[in-house]
Design a protein around this motif. Structure first.
Motif, mmCIF file in Angstrom:
data_model
loop_
_atom_site.group_PDB
_atom_site.id
_atom_site.type_symbol
_atom_site.label_atom_id
_atom_site.label_comp_id
_atom_site.label_asym_id
_atom_site.label_seq_id
_atom_site.Cartn_x
_atom_site.Cartn_y
_atom_site.Cartn_z
ATOM 1 N N GLN A 1 0.826 -1.217 0.000
ATOM 2 C CA GLN A 1 0.000 0.000 0.000
ATOM 3 C C GLN A 1 0.856 1.262 0.000
ATOM 4 O OE1 GLN A 1 -2.980 -0.013 -0.847
ATOM 5 N NE2 GLN A 1 -3.315 -2.194 -0.618
ATOM 6 N N ASP A 2 1.990 1.238 0.709
ATOM 7 C CA ASP A 2 2.895 2.392 0.722
ATOM 8 C C ASP A 2 3.527 2.597 -0.655
ATOM 9 O OD1 ASP A 2 2.277 2.558 3.397
ATOM 10 O OD2 ASP A 2 4.241 1.862 4.098
ATOM 11 N N VAL A 3 3.947 1.496 -1.269
ATOM 12 C CA VAL A 3 4.561 1.573 -2.601
ATOM 13 C C VAL A 3 3.539 2.075 -3.613
ATOM 14 C CG1 VAL A 3 5.674 0.260 -4.450
ATOM 15 C CG2 VAL A 3 6.203 -0.247 -2.054
ATOM 16 N N ARG A 4 2.333 1.556 -3.528
ATOM 17 C CA ARG A 4 1.265 1.988 -4.444
ATOM 18 C C ARG A 4 1.026 3.494 -4.301
ATOM 19 N NH1 ARG A 4 -3.104 -1.081 -6.785
ATOM 20 N NH2 ARG A 4 -2.279 -2.809 -5.597
ATOM 21 N N ALA A 5 0.939 3.975 -3.078
ATOM 22 C CA ALA A 5 0.700 5.407 -2.844
ATOM 23 C C ALA A 5 1.822 6.246 -3.443
ATOM 24 C CB ALA A 5 0.548 5.680 -1.354
ATOM 25 N N ARG A 6 3.066 5.813 -3.265
ATOM 26 C CA ARG A 6 4.203 6.573 -3.799
ATOM 27 C C ARG A 6 4.252 6.514 -5.321
ATOM 28 N NH1 ARG A 6 9.481 6.020 -0.117
ATOM 29 N NH2 ARG A 6 9.960 7.941 -1.223
ATOM 30 N N LEU A 7 3.976 5.336 -5.882
ATOM 31 C CA LEU A 7 4.035 5.178 -7.336
ATOM 32 C C LEU A 7 2.991 6.038 -8.033
ATOM 33 C CD1 LEU A 7 5.468 3.520 -9.607
ATOM 34 C CD2 LEU A 7 3.565 1.930 -9.443
ATOM 35 N N PHE A 8 1.806 6.120 -7.433
ATOM 36 C CA PHE A 8 0.708 6.848 -8.060
ATOM 37 C C PHE A 8 0.605 8.309 -7.620
ATOM 38 C CE2 PHE A 8 -0.552 2.541 -8.978
ATOM 39 C CZ PHE A 8 -1.102 2.647 -10.231
ATOM 40 N N ALA A 9 1.482 8.753 -6.741
ATOM 41 C CA ALA A 9 1.401 10.120 -6.216
ATOM 42 C C ALA A 9 1.428 11.167 -7.327
ATOM 43 C CB ALA A 9 2.530 10.371 -5.217
ATOM 44 N N ASP A 10 2.261 10.962 -8.329
ATOM 45 C CA ASP A 10 2.392 11.930 -9.420
ATOM 46 C C ASP A 10 1.932 11.357 -10.754
ATOM 47 O OD1 ASP A 10 3.514 13.869 -7.726
ATOM 48 O OD2 ASP A 10 5.481 12.924 -7.902
ATOM 49 N N ALA A 11 1.133 10.301 -10.726
ATOM 50 C CA ALA A 11 0.754 9.613 -11.960
ATOM 51 C C ALA A 11 -0.251 10.385 -12.805
ATOM 52 C CB ALA A 11 0.182 8.230 -11.632
ATOM 53 N N GLY A 12 -0.993 11.270 -12.187
ATOM 54 C CA GLY A 12 -1.999 11.997 -12.947
ATOM 55 C C GLY A 12 -3.178 11.097 -13.283
ATOM 56 N N GLU A 13 -3.829 11.417 -14.382
ATOM 57 C CA GLU A 13 -5.018 10.674 -14.805
ATOM 58 C C GLU A 13 -4.793 10.080 -16.191
ATOM 59 O OE1 GLU A 13 -7.507 10.181 -12.722
ATOM 60 O OE2 GLU A 13 -6.515 11.448 -11.245
#
Length: 110
Positions: free
Chosen positions: A16-28
């Protein structure tokens, strides 16, 4: 769509931490980008042959990060090999980039 390369590595942190970091700047999602937070996938592609895809999966030691490169050329799908000098050294560059990405995802946040 033809898989050309796949590299993967374990991020030693909770999924869950990795997912949050990976998607933090992913946009839409957009014309050349797919962002699927639920599935844990970010994909991006160009107009000719390239599609890159990052995905997260559960792993006993944290999270498994998988990066895939696909040839999506609808015709002339042999041409990317010539345009990219037969991809000599490409897998090594992908592995290096993945190791750097894992290190960033494991680093303490400031």
């Amino acid at each position: 769509m033809r898989l050309l390369f796949e590299v993967q590595g374990v991020v030693h942190a909770p999924l869950q931490d990795v997912r949050a970091r990976l998607f933090a700047d992913a946009g839409e999602s957009g014309p050349h980008r797919l962002v699927d937070r639920e599935a844990g996938v970010i994909a991006y592609w160009g107009d000719w042959w390239y599609r890159g895809e990052d995905s997260l999966h559960p792993h006993p030691e944290g999270a498994l990060l998988v990066h895939r490169v696909y040839n999506i050329a609808p015709q002339g799908n042999w041409a990317p090999y010539l345009a990219n000098k037969l991809f000599l050294g490409y897998r090594a560059r992908l592995r290096t980039a993945l190791r750097q990405r894992i290190a960033q995802l494991e680093a303490p946040q400031s």
